[in-house]
Design a protein around this motif. Structure first.
Motif, PDB file in Angstrom:
ATOM      1  N   ILE A 583       0.845  -1.199   0.000  1.00 54.38           N
ATOM      2  CA  ILE A 583       0.000   0.000   0.000  1.00 54.38           C
ATOM      3  C   ILE A 583       0.876   1.244   0.000  1.00 54.38           C
ATOM      4  O   ILE A 583       0.608   2.233  -0.710  1.00 54.38           O
ATOM      5  CB  ILE A 583      -0.939  -0.001   1.225  1.00 54.38           C
ATOM      6  CG1 ILE A 583      -1.967  -1.138   1.100  1.00 54.38           C
ATOM      7  CG2 ILE A 583      -1.663   1.338   1.350  1.00 54.38           C
ATOM      8  CD1 ILE A 583      -2.875  -1.267   2.305  1.00 54.38           C
ATOM      9  N   GLY A 584       1.950   1.209   0.796  1.00 53.62           N
ATOM     10  CA  GLY A 584       2.851   2.356   0.842  1.00 53.62           C
ATOM     11  C   GLY A 584       3.436   2.679  -0.523  1.00 53.62           C
ATOM     12  O   GLY A 584       3.510   3.856  -0.920  1.00 53.62           O
ATOM     13  N   GLU A 585       3.835   1.657  -1.288  1.00 54.46           N
ATOM     14  CA  GLU A 585       4.412   1.941  -2.606  1.00 54.46           C
ATOM     15  C   GLU A 585       3.377   2.522  -3.552  1.00 54.46           C
ATOM     16  O   GLU A 585       3.691   3.443  -4.343  1.00 54.46           O
ATOM     17  CB  GLU A 585       5.015   0.674  -3.208  1.00 54.46           C
ATOM     18  CG  GLU A 585       5.572   0.915  -4.598  1.00 54.46           C
ATOM     19  CD  GLU A 585       6.659  -0.063  -5.016  1.00 54.46           C
ATOM     20  OE1 GLU A 585       7.051  -0.029  -6.194  1.00 54.46           O
ATOM     21  OE2 GLU A 585       7.132  -0.841  -4.167  1.00 54.46           O
ATOM     22  N   VAL A 586       2.135   2.025  -3.506  1.00 55.08           N
ATOM     23  CA  VAL A 586       1.096   2.578  -4.376  1.00 55.08           C
ATOM     24  C   VAL A 586       0.858   4.044  -4.027  1.00 55.08           C
ATOM     25  O   VAL A 586       0.768   4.919  -4.917  1.00 55.08           O
ATOM     26  CB  VAL A 586      -0.200   1.758  -4.261  1.00 55.08           C
ATOM     27  CG1 VAL A 586      -1.318   2.419  -5.071  1.00 55.08           C
ATOM     28  CG2 VAL A 586       0.011   0.329  -4.750  1.00 55.08           C
ATOM     29  N   LEU A 587       0.745   4.336  -2.726  1.00 57.53           N
ATOM     30  CA  LEU A 587       0.540   5.728  -2.306  1.00 57.53           C
ATOM     31  C   LEU A 587       1.721   6.606  -2.734  1.00 57.53           C
ATOM     32  O   LEU A 587       1.541   7.757  -3.167  1.00 57.53           O
ATOM     33  CB  LEU A 587       0.358   5.787  -0.791  1.00 57.53           C
ATOM     34  CG  LEU A 587      -0.960   5.205  -0.241  1.00 57.53           C
ATOM     35  CD1 LEU A 587      -0.912   5.132   1.282  1.00 57.53           C
ATOM     36  CD2 LEU A 587      -2.156   6.032  -0.694  1.00 57.53           C
ATOM     37  N   TRP A 588       2.922   6.071  -2.623  1.00 60.77           N
ATOM     38  CA  TRP A 588       4.115   6.823  -3.010  1.00 60.77           C
ATOM     39  C   TRP A 588       4.059   7.181  -4.492  1.00 60.77           C
ATOM     40  O   TRP A 588       4.339   8.335  -4.880  1.00 60.77           O
ATOM     41  CB  TRP A 588       5.354   5.976  -2.706  1.00 60.77           C
ATOM     42  CG  TRP A 588       6.665   6.649  -2.972  1.00 60.77           C
ATOM     43  CD1 TRP A 588       7.358   6.671  -4.156  1.00 60.77           C
ATOM     44  CD2 TRP A 588       7.465   7.389  -2.045  1.00 60.77           C
ATOM     45  NE1 TRP A 588       8.530   7.366  -4.032  1.00 60.77           N
ATOM     46  CE2 TRP A 588       8.630   7.828  -2.733  1.00 60.77           C
ATOM     47  CE3 TRP A 588       7.324   7.721  -0.696  1.00 60.77           C
ATOM     48  CZ2 TRP A 588       9.625   8.584  -2.121  1.00 60.77           C
ATOM     49  CZ3 TRP A 588       8.327   8.461  -0.091  1.00 60.77           C
ATOM     50  CH2 TRP A 588       9.453   8.888  -0.781  1.00 60.77           C
ATOM     51  N   GLN A 589       3.656   6.222  -5.319  1.00 58.08           N
ATOM     52  CA  GLN A 589       3.580   6.476  -6.753  1.00 58.08           C
ATOM     53  C   GLN A 589       2.442   7.432  -7.104  1.00 58.08           C
ATOM     54  O   GLN A 589       2.491   8.105  -8.134  1.00 58.08           O
ATOM     55  CB  GLN A 589       3.419   5.155  -7.521  1.00 58.08           C
ATOM     56  CG  GLN A 589       4.599   4.203  -7.376  1.00 58.08           C
ATOM     57  CD  GLN A 589       5.902   4.784  -7.912  1.00 58.08           C
ATOM     58  OE1 GLN A 589       5.896   5.702  -8.743  1.00 58.08           O
ATOM     59  NE2 GLN A 589       7.029   4.273  -7.418  1.00 58.08           N
ATOM     60  N   GLU A 615      13.072  -4.287   0.807  1.00 57.48           N
ATOM     61  CA  GLU A 615      13.357  -4.095  -0.621  1.00 57.48           C
ATOM     62  C   GLU A 615      12.763  -2.777  -1.110  1.00 57.48           C
ATOM     63  O   GLU A 615      13.408  -2.017  -1.858  1.00 57.48           O
ATOM     64  CB  GLU A 615      12.802  -5.282  -1.406  1.00 57.48           C
ATOM     65  CG  GLU A 615      13.184  -5.294  -2.887  1.00 57.48           C
ATOM     66  CD  GLU A 615      12.273  -4.418  -3.720  1.00 57.48           C
ATOM     67  OE1 GLU A 615      12.772  -3.806  -4.698  1.00 57.48           O
ATOM     68  OE2 GLU A 615      11.070  -4.331  -3.397  1.00 57.48           O
ATOM     69  N   ILE A 616      11.527  -2.475  -0.684  1.00 58.17           N
ATOM     70  CA  ILE A 616      10.866  -1.244  -1.126  1.00 58.17           C
ATOM     71  C   ILE A 616      11.590  -0.022  -0.566  1.00 58.17           C
ATOM     72  O   ILE A 616      11.842   0.963  -1.287  1.00 58.17           O
ATOM     73  CB  ILE A 616       9.388  -1.257  -0.707  1.00 58.17           C
ATOM     74  CG1 ILE A 616       8.616  -2.293  -1.544  1.00 58.17           C
ATOM     75  CG2 ILE A 616       8.761   0.119  -0.864  1.00 58.17           C
ATOM     76  CD1 ILE A 616       7.174  -2.486  -1.113  1.00 58.17           C
ATOM     77  N   LEU A 617      11.936  -0.066   0.704  1.00 55.77           N
ATOM     78  CA  LEU A 617      12.602   1.081   1.314  1.00 55.77           C
ATOM     79  C   LEU A 617      13.984   1.303   0.705  1.00 55.77           C
ATOM     80  O   LEU A 617      14.417   2.464   0.516  1.00 55.77           O
ATOM     81  CB  LEU A 617      12.717   0.870   2.830  1.00 55.77           C
ATOM     82  CG  LEU A 617      11.395   0.814   3.605  1.00 55.77           C
ATOM     83  CD1 LEU A 617      11.650   0.607   5.092  1.00 55.77           C
ATOM     84  CD2 LEU A 617      10.566   2.078   3.381  1.00 55.77           C
ATOM     85  N   GLN A 618      14.686   0.218   0.389  1.00 58.63           N
ATOM     86  CA  GLN A 618      15.995   0.350  -0.225  1.00 58.63           C
ATOM     87  C   GLN A 618      15.882   0.945  -1.630  1.00 58.63           C
ATOM     88  O   GLN A 618      16.725   1.732  -2.060  1.00 58.63           O
ATOM     89  CB  GLN A 618      16.683  -1.015  -0.273  1.00 58.63           C
ATOM     90  CG  GLN A 618      18.112  -0.965  -0.806  1.00 58.63           C
ATOM     91  CD  GLN A 618      18.766  -2.327  -0.781  1.00 58.63           C
ATOM     92  OE1 GLN A 618      18.109  -3.338  -0.508  1.00 58.63           O
ATOM     93  NE2 GLN A 618      20.062  -2.385  -1.064  1.00 58.63           N
ATOM     94  N   ARG A 619      14.832   0.592  -2.333  1.00 62.49           N
ATOM     95  CA  ARG A 619      14.658   1.070  -3.706  1.00 62.49           C
ATOM     96  C   ARG A 619      14.175   2.513  -3.761  1.00 62.49           C
ATOM     97  O   ARG A 619      14.660   3.310  -4.584  1.00 62.49           O
ATOM     98  CB  ARG A 619      13.689   0.134  -4.440  1.00 62.49           C
ATOM     99  CG  ARG A 619      13.359   0.531  -5.859  1.00 62.49           C
ATOM    100  CD  ARG A 619      12.750  -0.630  -6.646  1.00 62.49           C
ATOM    101  NE  ARG A 619      11.780  -1.376  -5.896  1.00 62.49           N
ATOM    102  CZ  ARG A 619      10.476  -1.036  -5.755  1.00 62.49           C
ATOM    103  NH1 ARG A 619      10.033   0.069  -6.338  1.00 62.49           N
ATOM    104  NH2 ARG A 619       9.645  -1.790  -5.057  1.00 62.49           N
ATOM    105  N   LEU A 620      13.203   2.869  -2.889  1.00 57.13           N
ATOM    106  CA  LEU A 620      12.607   4.204  -2.942  1.00 57.13           C
ATOM    107  C   LEU A 620      13.314   5.202  -2.028  1.00 57.13           C
ATOM    108  O   LEU A 620      13.188   6.415  -2.217  1.00 57.13           O
ATOM    109  CB  LEU A 620      11.118   4.129  -2.591  1.00 57.13           C
ATOM    110  CG  LEU A 620      10.260   3.267  -3.532  1.00 57.13           C
ATOM    111  CD1 LEU A 620       8.814   3.235  -3.077  1.00 57.13           C
ATOM    112  CD2 LEU A 620      10.346   3.780  -4.975  1.00 57.13           C
ATOM    113  N   LYS A 621      14.008   4.735  -1.032  1.00 54.47           N
ATOM    114  CA  LYS A 621      14.787   5.561  -0.102  1.00 54.47           C
ATOM    115  C   LYS A 621      13.985   6.720   0.501  1.00 54.47           C
ATOM    116  O   LYS A 621      14.368   7.893   0.407  1.00 54.47           O
ATOM    117  CB  LYS A 621      16.038   6.111  -0.807  1.00 54.47           C
ATOM    118  CG  LYS A 621      17.012   5.016  -1.232  1.00 54.47           C
ATOM    119  CD  LYS A 621      18.231   5.604  -1.907  1.00 54.47           C
ATOM    120  CE  LYS A 621      19.303   4.550  -2.159  1.00 54.47           C
ATOM    121  NZ  LYS A 621      18.833   3.375  -2.912  1.00 54.47           N
ATOM    122  N   PRO A 622      12.856   6.424   1.133  1.00 49.40           N
ATOM    123  CA  PRO A 622      12.110   7.490   1.809  1.00 49.40           C
ATOM    124  C   PRO A 622      12.781   7.855   3.130  1.00 49.40           C
ATOM    125  O   PRO A 622      13.593   7.101   3.666  1.00 49.40           O
ATOM    126  CB  PRO A 622      10.743   6.848   2.047  1.00 49.40           C
ATOM    127  CG  PRO A 622      11.068   5.408   2.226  1.00 49.40           C
ATOM    128  CD  PRO A 622      12.225   5.114   1.303  1.00 49.40           C
TER     129      PRO A 622
END
Length: 624
Positions: A583-589, A615-622
């Motif tokens: 859900i966090g990645e969808v909201l981020w996009q 993996e998501i945090l490493q890729r998006l680096k929020p």
């Protein structure tokens, strides 16, 4: 029928069978009707005593003579009216010889004598005795002959019809069963009819051909389905029969008829709960009935189906309602506590578990027993989740004082791993004795799980490879190895293993979902991923993890609004770190970075080591 030995051990020696049988033909003067047996009572078998008593009938009792006159001495003292037996001398001796023959193993003679007496007296008790003798001699056809003679003599006797149906079932003569079962139902009290009708599918479980059983249920219930009273129950029986036969469409059609006749019948909702897996629309039928007329038996069945489908939060709400109505309902308390542990609702779970221990301590005769082993195991899980390993170990020792139960020793091994003692934990599992064929599989799965939790993926893969060699083609072991291979990045191995699982179990929802999610996560072969995930959802509608897979697939397909909607539905059912990370990645996009961070923080708090989140945090680096 077996014939064994000669008749011995009676108070008057019978020289030959012919001499005894000749006594049956000697007439007695009418005035000398026997009123007492000439044989010592202790020599008469219990079966004969019962037969004698059964033949006492008010209809055959002679009125007591009246003494006329005015003096008190001329008026007899009135006691209970004497009820004379319907038995005459000939029947008495006939049954006596039958009992002696049965005692000495001459069941054929005993059967004939009892059956002849039953026909002459039209006695249900004697017919039943003849049936029992035939069944004791494993003579099914003779038992059926006696049961049919019973029905002919006493067509309104419910037991005669029931015995006929049961014997026909035992003989495998299913084509002849419908008529006696219908007779049994017709001769039953009207108030009992709905329950008998809805119980037919379970009564026919002995029929291995489920298709034939369903047809037989329809043949049997046809008069009632056509309007002869208890229509809703009859249609419900038909629905359950077809469901058991693996034809959910026919089951749904029959259930629709039952619903139209009586939507508040509990049996309708119970069958609907079983149909939810194939026909999700039946859930609306259950919820509507619960809104109008809530019943705990329906809530329990509905809760079980929700939990089996992965909808733990919804299931817990139904169980909460049952416990509110029945605070001492052991089944509801135990299931609710287990669900709450899974949902990490530790305080209410512990309260319910302690309540179960209290009920067990104060249990009275006749009350249900409580599985204290499971209670202790759940309390150990609560302690483990609270980071209290010593308390957890104490509960586990109470659950398994002999330290011989694989399930419980697996939990003890997990505690050892938490203390950094992986070698000791694995040794504990490996030294467990294998008393059943699948114990080896369970031990391998448990050891692999310890290694997976420690993220020792190569070691876990090796354990499962060795187990798969020892237990080839075991779908559970292949599935476990596939999941480990996916973690290591061996996607070809994973896919090969999952396809083998699906060859054995084509409708395995877990395997379908795992393969579909892997394709979606790697953003490859998305149409195939959709087909696999859709098939998995058909098996387990609204399962939060399969719903998460669908939401992630929608994200890969570029449909962000629908992806967020589906993922939010999954998260409502299960606040899992994987789902929150998605859900966090969808909201981020979508540009809602603050909302994304909230979900990621919550996911990290729930499962700091979650691989998807990392993996998501490493890729998006929020910035968290």
């Amino acid at each position: 029928m077996p014939r064994m030995g000669r008749i011995t051990g009676v108070s008057m020696r019978l020289r030959t069978a012919a001499l005894v049988r000749s006594a049956l033909s000697l007439p007695l003067p009418a005035a000398r009707r026997p009123t007492a047996t000439p044989w010592p009572l202790g020599r008469i078998t219990a079966g004969l005593v019962m037969s004698l008593g059964a033949l006492a009938s008010p209809a055959l009792a002679a009125p007591a003579p009246e003494v006329t006159g005015d003096s008190p001495a001329s008026r007899p003292l009135r006691g209970p009216e004497v009820v004379n037996s319907a038995m005459d001398a000939q029947l008495f001796y006939q049954l006596l010889i039958g009992e002696i023959a049965a005692r000495d193993g001459d069941l054929g003679t005993a059967y004939q004598l009892y059956l002849e007496g039953a026909k002459r007296q039209r006695s249900a008790q004697l017919f039943r005795k003849a049936v029992d003798i035939a069944l004791a001699g494993r003579a099914g056809e003779q038992a059926l002959t006696a049961a049919r003679a019973w029905r002919t003599a006493l067509p309104q006797d419910r037991d005669a019809a029931e015995f006929s149906a049961q014997i026909l079932m035992a003989l495998g003569r299913y084509d002849e069963m419908a008529e006696p079962v219908r007779a049994m139902l017709r001769n039953s009290p009207p108030e009992a009819l709905p329950g008998l009708l809805t119980g037919l599918p379970r009564s026919f479980l002995r029929i291995s051909d489920r298709q034939r059983a369903a047809q037989l249920i329809d043949e049997t219930t046809e008069p009632w389905r056509s309007g002869n009273g208890a229509q809703a129950a009859a249609w419900t029986a038909s629905a359950e029969g077809w469901l058991m036969a693996g034809q959910p469409d026919k089951a749904r059609a029959a259930l629709h008829q039952a619903q139209a006749l009586n939507a508040d019948e509990p049996a309708v909702a119970l069958v609907a709960s079983e149909l939810m897996a194939s026909h999700p629309d039946t859930e609306a039928l259950i919820t509507a009935q619960l809104a109008r007329k809530p019943q705990d038996v329906v809530r329990l069945a509905y809760a079980r189906r929700l939990i089996a489908g992965g909808r733990l939060a919804d299931g817990a709400r139904q169980l909460d309602a049952v416990v509110a109505n029945q605070p001492d309902n052991v089944t509801a308390l135990m299931t609710l506590a287990a669900v709450q542990v899974e949902l990490r609702q530790l305080a209410p779970a512990e309260t319910h578990l302690q309540k179960l221990l209290s009920l067990n301590t104060n249990r009275k005769e006749g009350q249900p027993t409580i599985d204290t082993e499971t209670v202790y195991l759940l309390l150990a899980q609560v302690a483990e989740l609270r980071k209290k390993p010593q308390d957890a170990d104490q509960w586990l020792r109470m659950a398994d004082p002999q330290q011989a139960r694989i399930k419980i020793q697996t939990a003890r091994a997990r505690l050892l791993v938490q203390q950094g003692k992986m070698k000791e934990a694995r040794q504990l599992l490996r030294q467990m004795p294998e008393t059943e064929p699948r114990d080896g599989v369970v031990k391998a799965q448990a050891e692999a799980q310890l290694l997976k939790e420690a993220q020792a993926w190569p070691d876990a893969r090796l354990v499962l490879q060795q187990a798969n060699q020892r237990f080839p083609d075991d779908p559970d072991l292949m599935y476990e190895q596939a999941m480990v291979a996916e973690q290591i990045g061996l996607f070809d191995e994973m896919e090969t293993l999952l396809r083998k699982v699906l060859m054995i179990r084509p409708q395995d929802a877990s395997a379908l979902n795992a393969l579909g999610y892997s394709l979606a996560d790697r953003n490859v072969r998305l149409p195939e991923a959709r087909d696999l995930i859709t098939r998995a959802l058909a098996q387990r509608p609204k399962d939060p993890f399969i719903t998460d897979s669908l939401g992630w697939l929608l994200y890969r397909e570029g449909d962000l609004p629908q992806a967020l909607k589906v993922l939010s539905e999954a998260y409502e059912q299960r606040q899992d770190a994987d789902i929150g990370a998605h859900i966090g990645e969808v909201l981020w996009q979508q540009g809602d970075k603050a909302g994304a961070v909230r979900y990621w923080k919550d996911a990290r708090q729930r499962d700091p080591g979650n691989r998807t989140l990392k993996e998501i945090l490493q890729r998006l680096k929020p910035e968290l």
